[in-house]
Design a protein around this motif. Structure first.
Motif, PDB file in Angstrom:
ATOM      1  N   LEU B  30       0.822  -1.220   0.000  1.00  0.00           N
ATOM      2  CA  LEU B  30       0.000   0.000   0.000  1.00  0.00           C
ATOM      3  C   LEU B  30       0.849   1.259   0.000  1.00  0.00           C
ATOM      4  CD1 LEU B  30      -2.675  -1.047   2.647  1.00  0.00           C
ATOM      5  CD2 LEU B  30      -2.729  -1.317   0.150  1.00  0.00           C
ATOM      6  N   SER B  31       0.387   2.234  -0.762  1.00  0.00           N
ATOM      7  CA  SER B  31       0.986   3.562  -0.695  1.00  0.00           C
ATOM      8  C   SER B  31       0.448   4.277   0.537  1.00  0.00           C
ATOM      9  CB  SER B  31       0.613   4.360  -1.941  1.00  0.00           C
ATOM     10  OG  SER B  31      -0.760   4.703  -1.902  1.00  0.00           O
ATOM     11  N   ASP B  32       1.089   5.381   0.864  1.00  0.00           N
ATOM     12  CA  ASP B  32       0.621   6.222   1.973  1.00  0.00           C
ATOM     13  C   ASP B  32      -0.830   6.626   1.737  1.00  0.00           C
ATOM     14  OD1 ASP B  32       0.584   7.919   4.170  1.00  0.00           O
ATOM     15  OD2 ASP B  32       1.748   9.499   3.211  1.00  0.00           O
ATOM     16  N   ALA B  33      -1.160   6.966   0.504  1.00  0.00           N
ATOM     17  CA  ALA B  33      -2.542   7.368   0.199  1.00  0.00           C
ATOM     18  C   ALA B  33      -3.501   6.197   0.327  1.00  0.00           C
ATOM     19  CB  ALA B  33      -2.622   7.966  -1.204  1.00  0.00           C
ATOM     20  N   ASP B  34      -3.129   5.046  -0.239  1.00  0.00           N
ATOM     21  CA  ASP B  34      -3.966   3.843  -0.098  1.00  0.00           C
ATOM     22  C   ASP B  34      -4.270   3.571   1.370  1.00  0.00           C
ATOM     23  OD1 ASP B  34      -3.830   3.285  -2.832  1.00  0.00           O
ATOM     24  OD2 ASP B  34      -2.124   1.913  -2.592  1.00  0.00           O
ATOM     25  N   ALA B  35      -3.253   3.742   2.191  1.00  0.00           N
ATOM     26  CA  ALA B  35      -3.378   3.375   3.602  1.00  0.00           C
ATOM     27  C   ALA B  35      -4.133   4.407   4.413  1.00  0.00           C
ATOM     28  CB  ALA B  35      -1.988   3.177   4.204  1.00  0.00           C
ATOM     29  N   SER B  36      -4.417   5.576   3.825  1.00  0.00           N
ATOM     30  CA  SER B  36      -5.019   6.666   4.596  1.00  0.00           C
ATOM     31  C   SER B  36      -6.481   6.921   4.286  1.00  0.00           C
ATOM     32  CB  SER B  36      -4.235   7.967   4.356  1.00  0.00           C
ATOM     33  OG  SER B  36      -2.915   7.836   4.822  1.00  0.00           O
ATOM     34  N   ALA B  37      -6.989   6.369   3.190  1.00  0.00           N
ATOM     35  CA  ALA B  37      -8.344   6.719   2.743  1.00  0.00           C
ATOM     36  C   ALA B  37      -9.396   5.843   3.417  1.00  0.00           C
ATOM     37  CB  ALA B  37      -8.439   6.592   1.231  1.00  0.00           C
ATOM     38  N   GLN B  38     -10.583   6.416   3.579  1.00  0.00           N
ATOM     39  CA  GLN B  38     -11.720   5.721   4.196  1.00  0.00           C
ATOM     40  C   GLN B  38     -12.907   5.809   3.239  1.00  0.00           C
ATOM     41  OE1 GLN B  38     -13.358   7.580   7.778  1.00  0.00           O
ATOM     42  NE2 GLN B  38     -14.005   5.583   8.538  1.00  0.00           N
ATOM     43  N   SER B  39     -13.413   4.655   2.845  1.00  0.00           N
ATOM     44  CA  SER B  39     -14.437   4.660   1.795  1.00  0.00           C
ATOM     45  C   SER B  39     -15.859   4.730   2.324  1.00  0.00           C
ATOM     46  CB  SER B  39     -14.294   3.402   0.944  1.00  0.00           C
ATOM     47  OG  SER B  39     -14.385   2.252   1.761  1.00  0.00           O
ATOM     48  N   MET B  40     -16.043   4.444   3.608  1.00  0.00           N
ATOM     49  CA  MET B  40     -17.371   4.557   4.234  1.00  0.00           C
ATOM     50  C   MET B  40     -17.164   4.530   5.737  1.00  0.00           C
ATOM     51  SD  MET B  40     -19.104   0.776   3.743  1.00  0.00           S
ATOM     52  CE  MET B  40     -18.152  -0.728   4.063  1.00  0.00           C
ATOM     53  N   PRO B  41     -18.153   5.002   6.506  1.00  0.00           N
ATOM     54  CA  PRO B  41     -17.953   5.022   7.957  1.00  0.00           C
ATOM     55  C   PRO B  41     -17.682   3.636   8.539  1.00  0.00           C
ATOM     56  CG  PRO B  41     -19.799   6.431   7.374  1.00  0.00           C
ATOM     57  CD  PRO B  41     -19.393   5.714   6.110  1.00  0.00           C
ATOM     58  N   ASP B  42     -18.245   2.590   7.959  1.00  0.00           N
ATOM     59  CA  ASP B  42     -18.032   1.237   8.479  1.00  0.00           C
ATOM     60  C   ASP B  42     -16.587   0.762   8.322  1.00  0.00           C
ATOM     61  OD1 ASP B  42     -20.596   0.808   9.327  1.00  0.00           O
ATOM     62  OD2 ASP B  42     -21.227  -0.305   7.564  1.00  0.00           O
ATOM     63  N   ALA B  43     -15.897   1.299   7.359  1.00  0.00           N
ATOM     64  CA  ALA B  43     -14.538   0.847   7.058  1.00  0.00           C
ATOM     65  C   ALA B  43     -13.521   1.843   7.608  1.00  0.00           C
ATOM     66  CB  ALA B  43     -14.361   0.694   5.552  1.00  0.00           C
ATOM     67  N   SER B  44     -12.317   1.368   7.808  1.00  0.00           N
ATOM     68  CA  SER B  44     -11.251   2.228   8.312  1.00  0.00           C
ATOM     69  C   SER B  44     -10.041   2.147   7.390  1.00  0.00           C
ATOM     70  CB  SER B  44     -10.842   1.795   9.722  1.00  0.00           C
ATOM     71  OG  SER B  44     -11.890   1.985  10.621  1.00  0.00           O
ATOM     72  N   PRO B  45      -9.249   3.184   7.395  1.00  0.00           N
ATOM     73  CA  PRO B  45      -8.017   3.142   6.596  1.00  0.00           C
ATOM     74  C   PRO B  45      -7.051   2.087   7.151  1.00  0.00           C
ATOM     75  CG  PRO B  45      -8.550   5.400   7.268  1.00  0.00           C
ATOM     76  CD  PRO B  45      -9.438   4.485   8.053  1.00  0.00           C
ATOM     77  N   ALA B  46      -6.267   1.515   6.267  1.00  0.00           N
ATOM     78  CA  ALA B  46      -5.268   0.527   6.692  1.00  0.00           C
ATOM     79  C   ALA B  46      -4.338   1.124   7.741  1.00  0.00           C
ATOM     80  CB  ALA B  46      -4.472   0.050   5.470  1.00  0.00           C
ATOM     81  N   LYS B  47      -3.956   2.362   7.536  1.00  0.00           N
ATOM     82  CA  LYS B  47      -3.063   3.021   8.493  1.00  0.00           C
ATOM     83  C   LYS B  47      -3.711   3.107   9.866  1.00  0.00           C
ATOM     84  CE  LYS B  47      -2.427   7.482   8.242  1.00  0.00           C
ATOM     85  NZ  LYS B  47      -2.102   8.732   7.517  1.00  0.00           N
ATOM     86  N   TRP B  48      -4.986   3.338   9.861  1.00  0.00           N
ATOM     87  CA  TRP B  48      -5.708   3.408  11.132  1.00  0.00           C
ATOM     88  C   TRP B  48      -5.688   2.040  11.817  1.00  0.00           C
ATOM     89  CZ3 TRP B  48      -9.612   1.412  13.946  1.00  0.00           C
ATOM     90  CH2 TRP B  48     -10.051   2.178  15.036  1.00  0.00           C
TER      91      TRP B  48
END
Lengths: 396, 396, 396, 396
Positions: B30-48
């Motif tokens: 994952l890139s930094d951006a991939d790891a930081s984005a959240q696509s819906m409230p149910d899901a969390s970023p990988a970094k999170w």
């Protein structure tokens, strides 16, 4: 055989007539406007209840089973179908309050028309249709309770706090000390079997294995609820289910529905207008979320449905019926072997088995002959405009 | 005594190290951006996920139990607490994707810091703290699965349909004929007992009385699901729960999540990008509503949790683990005698026992050593971004 | 003719190169994650701004006007079209933050590709295409400002309050006393005419009849705004427009965006992180609703667009440009005789002439050569994440 | 002096009596339920209109200016204040339909009480109070129109499509060819001056500089609107304002409000029930968004307010009054030098000067003596339950 049918008819006729009359009695104090307004999507206008219960008999009994019967007004099917997909499209639930026509008088005329037709038809109906008449009467009894609770909600929204009747039903007080009644556990049978009427969801009767437990001897009182409030119950997130706390925060919940702080205490809205709370009366208009949080605060828990039903006949337990519906921790779900009723009325119960919790007993607004041990009422955990209350349970 | 502790420490240390390393491995593509984005409230970023699992060890183990330990960054507590009311306020769940700082590299540095500290501390930790380390590892395994499913959801929202890895996990196909495996009913014991790890909600082990039933020998396949669609399954309201049909209509649902019609068939989004469906693979990304409607359409029903668990060891049942989580008709609720774990981690499970359904088994995204018969996964009936599927059941 | 074209090309080339470079300079401090996140539907990720401005040149100049040009990636049209219905379907605005791919580096590679192509093509472009290059540069300047204000909003949502750069733009202080500068009214001409660039909405230049009025000599300061707050400005409904008061109540607005009470004063979020307010600096991040309420509280009113423009050249007025955009009470509407530009870029301005108010001047985040007297910026009355401020006016 | 006052009183008394009686006449066909229901937050129940207009006289005239007057029911102030912050708190606008009490009969009794009191008080009222009586009568005329349009909306939501009266007002047909009437531009005066009544927002009269333009000789017809529909008007985004297209897509708008496709044509809801459209009648129940899109489709534009007013007296223009309110492209804004009326009634107009567009003329539902050239009606661009229509304009 013939005589049995006649006596059954007599009894069913009587039940039908009494049930239909009781709805009229309940509506008697209402103006056309009172009967037509809808205060929230969950609630329906009194006129709609009067019409929908009539639609039930016309649609499921008279039209298919009475030769030559013609619907009073074909447009009413769309207006007064509640949720029966099998019975065709219907008005959106949240728009029932826009039906200022037909007027209350027209709905009453429809009732007269249907009642007369059913009275004529009753003796000649096949057994399956007679069973639907019976179902329709029990259905109407459910709507009699809803008529009262929906009206209470409507009047609670009116700053004038109108009085429906000075002689209104309310959950009776019980000043006894709270006690625990134990059950040893083991295999018990719950659910309905035998001849009497029951909804499909109460069947089949089946064995359940219980662990030892105890039930509270009476319902939680207003005084106890006020203590919960004073102790910060509504401000302590660790007492609450996750969904419950979200509900408290979103809706800024600080007390049971209808409660308002007054100088020196609390008032609540009743069918007799706004009144001071009776400290010995059971706390009511309580959501599942509140019931669950209260139980946790009290070091107890809510009963399971089977626990409640297993002890339902015990004389040591008061307020099992006629005061408040009692939240259980049991999700409303199919009993093992459950089969929905045949036909459109198969939509009556089964399709709601998701996300709701069972309430046992009955309330002050329930017709007395409508209550039984196996009854399964159900609502979503945030709903609280019914006469709902709390009986505690604990493991032993 | 000492040697026992050492060998336990060795094993726990190994588990801890392996678990922590596996998270890094999952995040490697994952890139930094991939790891930081959240696509819906149910899901969390990988970094999170990487940060929250670290916060768990720092907050519940190191800070209270390692003398002299200082939090890496005191602000992280607010950012990476998920839902622990006992652990203080926290960032709104739907805002996790706005944390572009700390950067992925900073979170990884925090991980290194915490891992090193815990490695040093491990031998000296009291038993209760060691139990929390164990819990933290299992907790991290849960987040490893979420990291993958949340990422899949994120990538599914990107019209470019990015590939996470060509070597992605997916539920393996099973071309066997569907068969029924019978169980005679009776008293069975379910839930966890004994030495191995289990979450609090899996306890106590207790007897349950079952009626005779049968389970399907394998999961429902994509081919079977396509037949359901072709037969109008998503257009027939009488197949659905009331809440399910409202969901279908509101969200215009016509197929499992991620499915798109292509010329001559269906494709779905996978961690290896968009792919044609494998007809023999189990249908996945199915909500409870869909699972329930499919079962009704198939003349069957969903299993109860206890039924599934009672037959979990049978070699005749395939795909019990490692393919798809399997919806049961059992609401997620407390077992008789359930006591939440002490302390803040008591919020781990108990407060979610409302409105959710139990899923049994495990999925292709579950760490292999995380699965067990007594496991109770749970989601709301509309949720379907996990690898969820359907095993049928029926009364016999 | 040829030489004129060459020199024009030289100048346009220079403008193009400088504009494109400036965007890169602005993005330089950002990580891939910083550049990819979207904090609200109104704002866009920095990467999206970098890509969209590139899409503009590729779609409107290179593809139609450069023989043999092939789009860098055909999928980018869907991803980076903003609102041009004529240019086909596009990603929902509120999903721009889900585009973790293409990575920032890929977008920068696209920029390089397009810049090189346009550099090669420039001399041979027809006049209409050259006009689109000019438009594209001004368009990119607008997005340069948005890149900064959108980033500020994103960082304001991060409890860590990240610093974009210590050398950040902010509205400069002006400690002068507030004075009034009078205008006698009469017929004035406003709008653009002549050779220089202007957006279509600035045309045609036309006469307007004004009544006598006066403008404030400088912008309202933070000190003055704090007095408004202390005087109960946000708690006095009669100071507010009806829609404004509804906004205050719904969003619980108590101060300008980004303001937080600190011990002994206020702080605000800036591109250099969270800072104490500078009492002599202009109040900024003010909605139209707030601007209008403040003016009413001050016994004044907001300027009309034509009033502002009529006095724009006066040396006695400070902070007309380069500090804050200044709300006018003029709705953004077509000038008499307005014709939208031909082609897809006709969607640039005209379709937004509804519900928005004109702001005049420019802000600390506006490229200096982007400002002019006739400029018409426009936002909805509740929006305040731009560097917006208040200049008072009154009738005389 | 005394005689002037008497004759003025006579005239004002007559106006007051006639106005109050007209409201009763309009309500005569309504049942208590019809008069109590609210179909959307924008609309109010007829009973509420009857009560609110009474509250206006009681609150602003009788209570402050008639010695010894006591409010009929102190609770009514909360129930029937519309939006006057200066007059205290009030019932939420969207809850007006829940006031089944006071009953219609009680509201009529209140009207009788207030009318009698005002009749007694009139001769002794100071001039300022007499001006408020005049304002109250014009205010009531506005509510008479709203009573009809709100009722139409309510009845349109009823699948039975009730008839209010067979003799209902509707916009009269005009089969003339559409023609253009030119105006040379130049300085014109608009707004109110002199003795007659006008709302504060119509003042002060002031000069405006116009460019040459032309107005359409009549309103756009239903036939022309059907052509717009058939030509794909509702499916062509480039015809629409950005906000307008968003509205079309969100609400799935495909025709004017109340239009339904029937075999071989269109029907619409009227106060006489559902009727086939009259092709020569003006298209009505049109939003600003639709009006603007239609004008663009027709190669024209909407008039500016000053353009409309400048030509209002021309005999060559038909349907200026009494058919449909005519959307202008002018935002509702303060005239230069505008001062809101003193006191609470200063909230009447000024606080709505944001986000709304001016409509000129009057409709078939407007009391005839309520219309004048300088009148400024205003609504939000998506609203269309009034009798709104389109007169085209163009630059020349």
């Amino acid at each position: 055989m013939a005589s049995r049918t006649v006596s059954q008819s007599a009894s069913l006729r009587e039940f039908f007539r009494a049930t239909r009359q009781h709805s009229l009695d309940l509506a008697a104090p209402l103006s056309d406007a009172d009967a037509s307004a809808q205060s929230m999507p969950d609630a329906s206008p009194a006129k709609w209840h009067l019409a929908h219960t009539t639609w039930f008999f016309e649609t499921f009994v008279l039209t298919p089973h009475m030769p030559g019967y013609r619907a009073f007004n074909p447009a009413y099917g769309f207006l007064f179908n509640s949720y029966y997909e099998s019975a065709g499209p219907r008005l959106r639930r949240d728009r029932r309050g826009l039906l200022t026509r037909p007027a209350l008088a027209e709905v009453l005329a429809w009732r007269t028309h249907v009642d007369a037709a059913l009275d004529r038809a009753l003796d000649d109906l096949p057994d399956a249709a007679r069973a639907l008449v019976t179902l329709g009467c029990h259905h109407e009894q459910q709507h009699q309770e809803l008529l009262l609770t929906d009206l209470l909600h409507l009047f609670s929204e009116n700053p004038l706090a109108p009085v429906y009747t000075e002689d209104a039903p309310f959950p009776a007080a019980n000043a006894d000390a709270h006690d625990w009644l134990a059950h040893p556990g083991g295999i018990v049978s719950i659910g309905h079997a035998g001849d009497g009427f029951a909804f499909d969801c109460e069947t089949p009767r089946h064995p359940v294995l219980l662990q030892p437990f105890a039930l509270g001897s009476r319902l939680v009182t207003n005084a106890e609820w006020a203590t919960f409030i004073d102790d910060g119950g509504y401000r302590t997130p660790t007492l609450w289910l996750s969904d419950g706390w979200a509900w408290v925060e979103r809706d800024d919940v600080t007390a049971p529905l209808y409660w308002q702080r007054e100088d020196g205490g609390w008032s609540t809205m009743t069918l007799a207008g706004r009144r001071s709370i009776d400290t010995a009366a059971p706390a009511t208009h309580i959501s599942y979320f509140e019931a669950d949080a209260f139980a946790r605060w009290a070091g107890a828990r809510l009963p399971r449905e089977a626990e409640w039903e297993a002890m339902a006949g015990s004389p040591a337990l008061s307020q099992m019926f006629g005061a408040c519906w009692q939240w259980t921790q049991s999700a409303y779900a199919a009993y093992p072997g459950f089969q929905p009723a045949a036909g459109a009325v198969g939509e009556y119960n089964g399709k709601f088995m998701c996300g709701q919790f069972v309430l046992k007993g009955s309330s002050c607004a329930t017709p007395a002959d409508h209550a039984r041990n196996t009854y399964r009422n159900f609502f979503y955990p945030h709903q609280r405009w019914q006469f709902t209350g709390v009986r505690l349970a604990k493991d032993i």
